[in-house]
Design an enzyme around this catalytic site. Structure first.
Site, PDB file in Angstrom:
ATOM      1  N   ARG A 164       0.807  -0.780   0.203  1.00 15.21           N
ATOM      2  CA  ARG A 164      -0.304   0.146  -0.235  1.00 15.21           C
ATOM      3  C   ARG A 164       0.434   1.284   0.088  1.00 15.21           C
ATOM      4  NH1 ARG A 164      -4.163  -1.278  -1.962  1.00 15.21           N
ATOM      5  NH2 ARG A 164      -3.231  -2.700  -2.661  1.00 15.21           N
ATOM      6  N   HIS A 220      -9.076   7.300   9.469  1.00 17.96           N
ATOM      7  CA  HIS A 220      -8.559   5.944  10.641  1.00 17.96           C
ATOM      8  C   HIS A 220      -6.931   5.933   9.693  1.00 17.96           C
ATOM      9  CE1 HIS A 220     -12.523   4.433   8.225  1.00 17.96           C
ATOM     10  NE2 HIS A 220     -12.692   4.642   9.351  1.00 17.96           N
ATOM     11  N   GLY A 247     -16.326  10.851  -3.105  1.00 22.18           N
ATOM     12  CA  GLY A 247     -16.000   9.401  -3.081  1.00 22.18           C
ATOM     13  C   GLY A 247     -16.487   8.675  -1.977  1.00 22.18           C
TER      14      GLY A 247
HETATM   15  P1  NAD Z   1     -15.785   2.679  -1.189  1.00 20.49           P
HETATM   16  O1  NAD Z   1     -14.066   1.610  -1.910  1.00 20.49           O
HETATM   17  O2  NAD Z   1     -16.541   1.865  -0.301  1.00 20.49           O
HETATM   18  O3  NAD Z   1     -15.899   3.408  -1.862  1.00 20.49           O
HETATM   19  C1  NAD Z   1     -15.944   4.441  -3.037  1.00 20.49           C
HETATM   20  C2  NAD Z   1     -16.755   5.127  -3.452  1.00 20.49           C
HETATM   21  O4  NAD Z   1     -16.140   6.531  -4.240  1.00 20.49           O
HETATM   22  C3  NAD Z   1     -18.019   4.647  -3.998  1.00 20.49           C
HETATM   23  O5  NAD Z   1     -19.036   5.231  -4.174  1.00 20.49           O
HETATM   24  C4  NAD Z   1     -17.163   4.897  -5.960  1.00 20.49           C
HETATM   25  O6  NAD Z   1     -18.847   5.970  -6.401  1.00 20.49           O
HETATM   26  C5  NAD Z   1     -16.492   6.125  -5.439  1.00 20.49           C
HETATM   27  N1  NAD Z   1     -15.480   7.009  -6.479  1.00 20.49           N
HETATM   28  C6  NAD Z   1     -14.493   6.026  -7.043  1.00 20.49           C
HETATM   29  N2  NAD Z   1     -14.117   6.767  -7.756  1.00 20.49           N
HETATM   30  C7  NAD Z   1     -14.012   7.365  -8.340  1.00 20.49           C
HETATM   31  C8  NAD Z   1     -14.076   9.202  -8.082  1.00 20.49           C
HETATM   32  N3  NAD Z   1     -13.133   9.497  -9.520  1.00 20.49           N
HETATM   33  N4  NAD Z   1     -14.411  10.279  -8.272  1.00 20.49           N
HETATM   34  C9  NAD Z   1     -15.546  10.144  -7.191  1.00 20.49           C
HETATM   35  N5  NAD Z   1     -15.864   9.706  -6.733  1.00 20.49           N
HETATM   36  C10 NAD Z   1     -15.217   8.292  -7.121  1.00 20.49           C
HETATM   37  O7  NAD Z   1     -14.523   4.362  -0.331  1.00 20.49           O
HETATM   38  P2  NAD Z   1     -14.790   3.595   1.362  1.00 20.49           P
HETATM   39  O8  NAD Z   1     -15.917   4.384   1.504  1.00 20.49           O
HETATM   40  O9  NAD Z   1     -13.847   5.336   1.496  1.00 20.49           O
HETATM   41  O10 NAD Z   1     -14.619   3.213   2.059  1.00 20.49           O
HETATM   42  C11 NAD Z   1     -14.166   1.902   2.969  1.00 20.49           C
HETATM   43  C12 NAD Z   1     -13.258   2.455   3.253  1.00 20.49           C
HETATM   44  O11 NAD Z   1     -11.498   1.822   2.326  1.00 20.49           O
HETATM   45  C13 NAD Z   1     -12.455   3.673   4.264  1.00 20.49           C
HETATM   46  O12 NAD Z   1     -12.141   3.192   5.560  1.00 20.49           O
HETATM   47  C14 NAD Z   1     -11.027   3.913   3.696  1.00 20.49           C
HETATM   48  O13 NAD Z   1     -10.184   3.672   5.026  1.00 20.49           O
HETATM   49  C15 NAD Z   1      -9.881   2.870   3.004  1.00 20.49           C
HETATM   50  N6  NAD Z   1      -9.413   3.276   1.942  1.00 20.49           N
HETATM   51  C16 NAD Z   1      -8.426   4.259   2.016  1.00 20.49           C
HETATM   52  C17 NAD Z   1      -8.075   4.352   0.079  1.00 20.49           C
HETATM   53  C18 NAD Z   1      -6.897   5.571   0.619  1.00 20.49           C
HETATM   54  O14 NAD Z   1      -6.520   6.195   1.595  1.00 20.49           O
HETATM   55  N7  NAD Z   1      -6.868   6.052  -0.623  1.00 20.49           N
HETATM   56  C19 NAD Z   1      -7.779   3.541  -0.571  1.00 20.49           C
HETATM   57  C20 NAD Z   1      -8.793   2.702  -0.166  1.00 20.49           C
HETATM   58  C21 NAD Z   1      -9.418   2.549   0.854  1.00 20.49           C
END
Ligand code: NAD
Ligand code: ZN
Length: 244
Positions: free
Chosen positions: A58, A108, A179
């Site tokens: 990651r 988180h 998102g």
């Molecule tokens: P999720 O993956 O459950 O949902 C992602 C959401 O983002 C969806 O609703 C989708 O429609 C939307 N989305 C995807 N691409 C998009 C774009 N280009 N523009 C706008 N919207 C977009 O994610 P979540 O609700 O954040 O929950 C899951 C958990 O995952 C969180 O607790 C987080 O800590 C963790 N997470 C974090 C990362 C990171 O730090 N970048 C990455 C993956 C997961």
């Protein structure tokens, strides 16, 4: 207090930077990993090698990604309206910080710290750190240590604060949700009832419709890529801010 602009973001805000979201898209993390293994505190030490490899991977992915237009837009708004723009994220990446955002609230946790499960100590680490089985706590020397991110099965101490903060928003404030599937944090915590009067103006931008979110609580709902809609969102929040 009023006229606040509150960004509440999830994995989707970083998707176009190249960080896979948890559940959506072809590259969703859970399509390849079982969350109850590597990201569950009750299993973390049982599959230690695998979990360390997962977190190191990651870290590597995050370090190679760059902030996108949405991260930069939040930073720019913070400069234009100091103290009025809040950046709250479920993400553990540091793209908001790298875009210039200040006081990013990571619900988180993040990869900036490590935590000791033996004595509760939490300490700062270099972002480039590679997690190994020989990591230990500088206080008690225990090796029951883990990255400072909140795993499934762990308490998220910032949740109470989040609920209280959102409950106390008012009609002069604006909440921008970007998102998130709200699978981890219920949407009612962020866009539910408020303590006094009318709720804030609420904007939601997700890639696609998610039937578990009651979109009627939002004043504006946008489905599409955030980088293609962030300018429109910034314009709305600025207009509301300057109208006051
Ligand atoms: P999720 O993956 O459950 O949902 C992602 C959401 O983002 C969806 O609703 C989708 O429609 C939307 N989305 C995807 N691409 C998009 C774009 N280009 N523009 C706008 N919207 C977009 O994610 P979540 O609700 O954040 O929950 C899951 C958990 O995952 C969180 O607790 C987080 O800590 C963790 N997470 C974090 C990362 C990171 O730090 N970048 C990455 C993956 C997961
Ligand atoms: Zn310790």
């Amino acid at each position: 207090m009023s006229g606040r602009i509150v960004f509440f973001t999830g994995a989707g805000v970083s998707a176009e930077s190249g960080i896979p979201t948890w559940r959506s898209g072809d590259d969703g993390v859970w399509k390849t990993e079982d969350p109850n293994r590597v990201c569950n505190i009750n299993n973390y030490f049982k599959c230690h090698d695998e979990a360390l490899a997962f977190y190191n991977q990651r870290q590597e992915i995050y370090s190679k990604c760059q902030p996108n237009a949405a991260h930069y837009a939040v930073a720019q708004l913070q400069r234009e309206f100091p103290n009025d723009v809040y950046c709250i994220t479920q993400n553990v990446d540091d793209l908001f910080e790298r875009a210039g955002c200040v006081d990013v609230d990571h619900l988180h946790g993040s990869f900036d710290t490590m935590k000791c499960l033996n004595c509760g100590n939490e300490w700062d680490i270099e972002k480039t750190k590679i997690y190994t089985k020989s990591d230990y706590c500088p206080e008690c020397k225990s090796n029951k240590v883990k990255p400072g991110i909140i795993m499934f099965g762990e308490n998220a101490p910032k949740y109470t604060q989040l609920i209280d903060f959102c409950y106390n928003l008012n009609a002069d404030d604006t909440v921008v949700v970007i998102g998130t599937s709200f699978d981890v944090i219920p949407y009612q915590w962020v866009a539910g009832k408020v303590k006094h009067g009318e709720p804030p103006f609420r904007i939601l931008c997700n890639l696609e419709k998610n039937y578990s979110i009651s979109t009627w609580v939002f004043d504006k709902v946008i489905y599409g890529k955030i980088t293609e809609h962030i300018d429109e969102i910034v314009q709305i929040v600025k207009e509301r801010k300057l109208k006051r």
